[in-house]
Design a protein around this motif. Sequence first.
Motif, short mmCIF file in Angstrom:
data_model
loop_
_atom_site.label_atom_id
_atom_site.label_comp_id
_atom_site.label_asym_id
_atom_site.label_seq_id
_atom_site.Cartn_x
_atom_site.Cartn_y
_atom_site.Cartn_z
N PRO A 132 0.77 -1.15 0.08
CA PRO A 132 0.02 0.09 -0.08
C PRO A 132 0.77 1.24 -0.05
O PRO A 132 0.36 2.23 -0.57
N GLY A 133 1.97 1.09 0.40
CA GLY A 133 2.82 2.48 0.59
C GLY A 133 3.48 2.72 -0.47
O GLY A 133 3.54 4.00 -0.66
N GLY A 134 3.93 1.84 -1.33
CA GLY A 134 4.59 2.27 -2.54
C GLY A 134 5.58 0.91 -2.93
O GLY A 134 5.42 -0.10 -2.02
N SER A 135 6.29 1.14 -4.02
CA SER A 135 7.19 0.03 -4.30
C SER A 135 8.45 0.58 -4.79
O SER A 135 8.80 1.84 -5.07
N ILE A 136 9.51 -0.12 -4.49
CA ILE A 136 10.92 0.36 -5.07
C ILE A 136 11.39 -0.48 -5.80
O ILE A 136 11.53 -1.73 -6.18
N ASN A 137 11.61 0.31 -7.39
CA ASN A 137 12.09 -0.48 -8.47
C ASN A 137 13.52 0.24 -8.68
O ASN A 137 13.92 1.36 -8.69
N ARG A 138 14.44 -0.77 -9.05
CA ARG A 138 15.86 -0.64 -9.18
C ARG A 138 15.93 -0.90 -10.73
O ARG A 138 15.67 -1.91 -11.46
N VAL A 139 16.69 0.15 -11.33
CA VAL A 139 16.86 0.30 -12.74
C VAL A 139 18.21 -0.11 -13.04
O VAL A 139 19.01 0.68 -12.69
N THR A 140 18.64 -1.27 -13.45
CA THR A 140 19.99 -1.58 -13.93
C THR A 140 20.64 -0.72 -15.11
O THR A 140 19.78 -0.02 -16.01
N LYS A 141 21.97 -0.26 -14.97
CA LYS A 141 22.68 0.24 -16.03
C LYS A 141 22.53 -0.25 -17.13
O LYS A 141 22.63 -1.39 -17.47
N LYS A 142 22.13 0.31 -18.35
CA LYS A 142 22.09 -0.06 -19.60
C LYS A 142 23.05 0.32 -20.57
O LYS A 142 23.58 1.63 -20.24
N PRO A 143 23.27 -0.30 -21.75
CA PRO A 143 24.37 0.20 -22.68
C PRO A 143 24.29 1.61 -23.37
O PRO A 143 22.96 2.09 -23.44
N LEU A 144 25.28 2.25 -23.39
CA LEU A 144 25.20 3.49 -24.19
C LEU A 144 26.18 3.25 -25.53
O LEU A 144 26.83 2.59 -25.51
N ALA A 145 25.47 4.20 -26.31
CA ALA A 145 26.58 4.07 -27.89
C ALA A 145 27.71 4.77 -27.73
O ALA A 145 28.71 4.31 -28.40
N GLU A 146 28.07 5.83 -26.74
CA GLU A 146 29.36 6.45 -26.60
C GLU A 146 30.06 5.62 -25.61
O GLU A 146 29.49 5.23 -24.63
N SER A 147 31.45 5.74 -25.62
CA SER A 147 32.47 5.14 -24.94
C SER A 147 32.35 5.96 -23.61
O SER A 147 32.90 7.02 -23.51
N ARG A 148 32.11 5.21 -22.53
CA ARG A 148 32.38 5.72 -21.34
C ARG A 148 32.92 4.59 -20.34
O ARG A 148 32.53 3.63 -20.24
N LYS A 149 33.92 4.91 -19.30
CA LYS A 149 34.70 4.17 -18.71
C LYS A 149 35.01 4.81 -17.30
O LYS A 149 35.48 5.72 -17.44
N SER A 150 34.82 4.02 -16.19
CA SER A 150 35.23 4.52 -15.00
C SER A 150 35.64 3.51 -14.03
O SER A 150 34.94 2.41 -14.11
N ILE A 151 36.50 3.83 -13.44
CA ILE A 151 36.82 2.72 -12.17
C ILE A 151 36.99 3.60 -11.00
O ILE A 151 37.23 4.83 -10.94
N SER A 152 37.00 2.87 -9.92
CA SER A 152 37.00 3.69 -8.72
C SER A 152 37.40 2.68 -7.34
O SER A 152 37.12 1.63 -7.28
N ALA A 153 38.12 3.08 -6.55
CA ALA A 153 38.46 2.48 -5.08
C ALA A 153 38.12 3.22 -3.92
O ALA A 153 38.51 4.53 -3.78
N SER A 154 37.45 2.55 -2.81
CA SER A 154 37.24 3.18 -1.82
C SER A 154 37.89 2.48 -0.51
O SER A 154 37.65 1.17 -0.37
N VAL A 155 38.41 3.23 0.48
CA VAL A 155 38.92 2.62 1.72
C VAL A 155 38.38 3.53 2.83
O VAL A 155 38.19 4.77 2.62
N GLY A 156 37.99 2.75 4.04
CA GLY A 156 37.63 3.81 5.00
C GLY A 156 37.37 2.85 6.24
O GLY A 156 37.81 1.72 6.40
N SER A 157 36.47 3.42 7.20
CA SER A 157 36.29 2.82 8.45
C SER A 157 35.58 1.48 8.58
O SER A 157 35.22 0.99 7.42
N PHE A 158 35.88 0.79 9.65
CA PHE A 158 35.44 -0.67 9.64
C PHE A 158 35.92 -1.56 8.81
O PHE A 158 35.58 -2.50 8.39
N ASN A 159 37.33 -1.20 8.43
CA ASN A 159 38.23 -2.19 7.52
C ASN A 159 37.49 -2.39 6.24
O ASN A 159 37.19 -3.31 5.61
N THR A 160 36.90 -1.27 5.87
CA THR A 160 36.08 -1.28 4.46
C THR A 160 36.82 -1.13 3.30
O THR A 160 37.69 -0.09 3.05
N LEU A 161 36.77 -1.93 2.27
CA LEU A 161 37.43 -1.69 0.85
C LEU A 161 36.26 -1.99 -0.03
O LEU A 161 35.43 -2.92 0.00
#
Length: 821
Positions: A232-261
Amino acid sequence: MSKHIRFSFLIIFCISSWSVFGQSGKIKGLVTNQDGNPIEFANISVKGTSKGAVSTASGSFEILGLSDGQFTVTASSIGFEAVSQTVTINSGGTVEISFSLQEVLQGLQTVEITGRREIGYDNKETFSGTKTASMVKDVPASINFVTKELMLDQVAFTVNDVVKNVAGVNQFSFYNDITIRGFRVQGQRNFGTLLNGMRTFTSFWKPQLIPHIERVEVIKGPVSALFGNASPGGSINRVTKKPLAESRKSISASVGSFNTLRTLADFTGAMTEDKKLLYRLNLGFENSDGFRDLQFSRNLVIAPSFAFLPSENTSLNFDIVYQDSKGRLDRGQAAFGNRDLFTTPITTSLSAVNDFLDETTINTTVSLRHNFSDKISFNSTYQLSSYTEDLLEHRTSNRFASLADGSFDETKVAMRVFIRKRSWNNNAINNYINADYQIGSIKNTALIGYDYFRQEQLPGGSQLEARSYLLKNGTATNGFNPANIDNYALDANGNPATNVAHFDLTSPTANGMRDMSNYIYNTVTFNQFLQQSHGIYLQNQSEIGPLKVLLGLRQEYFTDYLNYNSPAEEKVDQQALLPRVGLVYTLNPTINFYGTWVQGYQPQGAAGIINPEAGGPFDPLTSEMFEVGAKSEWFNKRVSATLSLYQIVERGGLYNANDPNNPERLVQLGEEESQGVELNVTGNILPNWSIVAGYAFNDAKITQADDESVIGRQKPNAPRNTANFWSKYIFENGSLNGLGIGLGYNYVSDRFGSIVSSERPDVFPSYGIIDAALYYKIDKVQFQVNVNNLTDKTHWVGGYDVIRAFPGAPRNIMTTVSYTF
């Protein structure tokens, strides 16, 4: 800084410098609409290269680092026809061009086959609100979004991390367990949780991961007229990333509290020169101990996606998401029996070191779109999802340690053990036709569709349970009844003897290895079950001058097969006719008023309840919602706002029965009502200044029940007031060029825990959390530091009672390095 780290940064710097300064040609220009007004966030790409740009608020753009030669440059934006021009660069010079794009709503995808080109916190279009390509402002419903850009800015990794950005939405517990407008949306059920607009099966115990998610949509209210079984309250829809015609590339790395990587990667582009075959690959990995004793997360996401575009009229998408999650099941913090949550540390968990929870989820989606003409299109989507759970946990029996006289030792918690294996398969099919037609001056879009959903628990599902107290007959039970004390084995002090030792909240070694060899187990077999539903739905959207009218109707057929494939098989049939009416009135180009009335339906057979001891089957939930509101766009349409007022009535909700012989048993209450007001604001005040803000007042209470003492009480984990704010500003000039700051605040008022399990519900106090971030970008490399819960506020995001309280994380820091190329 170590030599290895300095050397790594030197390599990155050299690569970045070479890529920028090794080529010196430049293209600059302007993108406008047919009226000459600038278009912000238009995408400009150079064919055959990875070069590109996004237009600013003034419509201007620059593309640097081009070699000499002839190039085809394309400008595109959501809702506009793409335009291409050919330019020639000589001797590293500068070429100036301009684009005038024609607005065309028909240019929107009817199914999200290829990726979202918008960049920023705002999202202008929706597919899930009406199952047609629509501008959000034209949909008679409150639909809120959290985009991938906001997720990255806040270093969010799960849906639970991002719902704080949506007014009227908050966590119910640590789990995949969310409250929307006072009503619960949970995993391991086939309602309220959508993936790419399809009902799907998810874990209940772990929040949903989002490294592969383009945006999280929250569709407020019961959307049963489109999706059938819905909260009754609502729905949560997760939309996955879809392909693009143009080239895009990215990488990332995170480190932090609670021994998180954490590490993330996102690659997309064309696989063929004619751009008829596109790809996208998203990878995500997390290794974190968390702030809770013995808790940890080891998460892996692999999500490839492919789009095949053989012609302008036909497109096909193939999408896979593989998730592997390892950790322990965290049942929450237990405090002493005086109801003071501060009596034990928020790090206190009841797990044993030999506990584990391993989960695997695989989702596969195939989507087809075909246009028979410029007025008629056909869309078909098939989704297969599977989920496997392998669990060993020491968990509470939801009460303190029992003493012989019927009282409790409130420094110890009664415990039990579950060893469980279960697997599910789920199939969903959705087929529909869109048709545009006109009657006189009235424009219409008709939708007719059929969908099918099937959820099956596979053979072999079973559980060993070691219950709390020993009986003289050689078995065990979870509860102690002093009136029947002669039936119990007693210890040296005359108290009921334990099968699983109590958890001593005062002991520093209570989380140690548990010897399980002497436990007496009961075997529980989860008989196969099958749930399936068929739905036929009709919808018509009419445009009569400034007025848009939406009429929808769905016939839902639901069948629950209990003890499936056994001599005791029992078939339970239900059906419902579900209407929807919506109006949108355009006052002027920037303000729309809307109103909607919908009815909802939610079957809840015993097989669909997470706990097999809960009882059932139960009657279906029914709901009804009235909502009115306004949608507006500010700052040259860069900022969107929605104001809504609503009333939701639900009948048949499930709550704990407070049964001393079965603490898991549930009962159905008569009626619950939620009414309130919400304000959501999102977008860019300036191209370099982003904002998300919201406020919600929600009065969600029990209005009818057999137990009159609960009538009028606020529903569990349904705060009356919530507020959220997040803003990011990037300096673009002077000595601070490239530096950015982010600041956020989230407020949640106090909430009740379980309202039936005790005469006086436990209260979880209100809290306000401050978050901050610092960004610095050098060309293609961005350095980012996020500080969450800056003031180290002790708080609880939800809970059932003082034995099962869910604290929020203390102050923590995440440092991220991202590289785009």
